[in-house]
Enzyme design. Structure first.
Site, short mmCIF file in Angstrom:
data_model
loop_
_atom_site.label_atom_id
_atom_site.label_comp_id
_atom_site.label_asym_id
_atom_site.label_seq_id
_atom_site.Cartn_x
_atom_site.Cartn_y
_atom_site.Cartn_z
N ASP A 75 -5.72 -10.86 -77.51
CA ASP A 75 -5.75 -10.96 -78.97
C ASP A 75 -4.43 -10.40 -79.49
OD1 ASP A 75 -7.57 -11.84 -81.16
OD2 ASP A 75 -7.01 -9.88 -81.95
N ASP A 163 6.75 -17.15 -85.26
CA ASP A 163 8.07 -16.95 -84.63
C ASP A 163 9.26 -17.22 -85.55
OD1 ASP A 163 7.56 -15.86 -82.13
OD2 ASP A 163 7.03 -17.81 -81.28
#
Ligand code: ITT
Length: 206
Positions: A75, A163
């Protein structure tokens, strides 16, 4: 390999970006890594945990119980200091149909806060395996973190998720501007899987 305690391990994630990076991080280990594409369909467990570690445990146990396979689950998420650590465990569920939409909402939230917008990524891993009675148990856990900053506007097309808006490492490039290999060298996931890789290499033997 035939004498290995865990010759086959399931990488339990539905996120293709994670699968690509995890496979690369585990390359060269003497284990037959499987993915969810290799096993009968398992419904995604609800991520009800308040922490990354709790959600990683919950996923590892759910997939290990459903498949009977030793399972590594992860996670992860992005925590931005100026907005109290959000999106945090809700990173995948932050409002927005696409990441472009999520970025727009995030920049709207960040606008009133002075820069730099410091942030970090966390990846919590949990490895669960059936015990002698066949009940799935968490056997190992570890975590990787990387500190960075949210840039003024998204840059780059590599990687996945957040990102393009997060600067990893020290050369000013966003995750969207790094190759998988460059990202793994500095990322939360790279750090967490290097720890797991050392542990599984030491413990996979019979
Ligand atoms: P699984 O639960 O099936 O593994 P998921 O994508 O739902 O897939 P998480 O609940 O752990 O996984 O959510 C992680 C989210 O955090 C991910 O979807 C991205 O939005 C963000 N994230 C995590 N690691 C990231 C990374 O390396 N680069 C960019 N965004 C990342």
């Amino acid at each position: 390999m035939s004498s290995s305690r865990w010759p086959i391990i399931l990488i339990a994630t539905t996120n293709p970006g994670k699968i690509r990076e995890i496979r690369r991080a585990l390359e060269g280990t003497p284990i037959d890594w499987r993915t969810l594409a290799d096993v009968p369909f398992v419904p995604e467990p609800e991520e009800t945990g308040a922490t990354f570690a709790e959600n990683a445990r919950l996923k590892a146990l759910a997939y290990a119980s459903a498949t009977g396979l030793p399972t590594i689950a992860e996670d992860s998420g992005l925590a931005i200091d100026a907005i109290g650590g959000r999106p945090g465990v809700l990173s995948a569920r932050y409002p927005g149909a696409t990441y472009a939409d999520k970025f727009t909402s995030l920049y709207r939230e960040l606008a009133p806060h002075p820069r730099p917008w410091t942030a970090h990524f966390v990846a919590a891993l949990a490895f669960a395996a059936p015990d002698d009675a066949g009940t799935a148990r968490v056997v190992y856990e570890c975590e990787g973190r990387v500190d960075g900053e949210i840039v003024e506007s998204p840059r780059g097309t590599h990687g996945f998720g957040y990102d393009p808006i997060f600067v990893y490492g020290t050369d000013g490039r966003t995750g969207g501007e790094l190759s998988d290999e460059e990202k793994l060298a500095v990322s939360h996931r790279g750090r967490a899987f290097r720890i797991f890789r050392r542990w599984i290499s030491d413990h996979a033997g019979s």
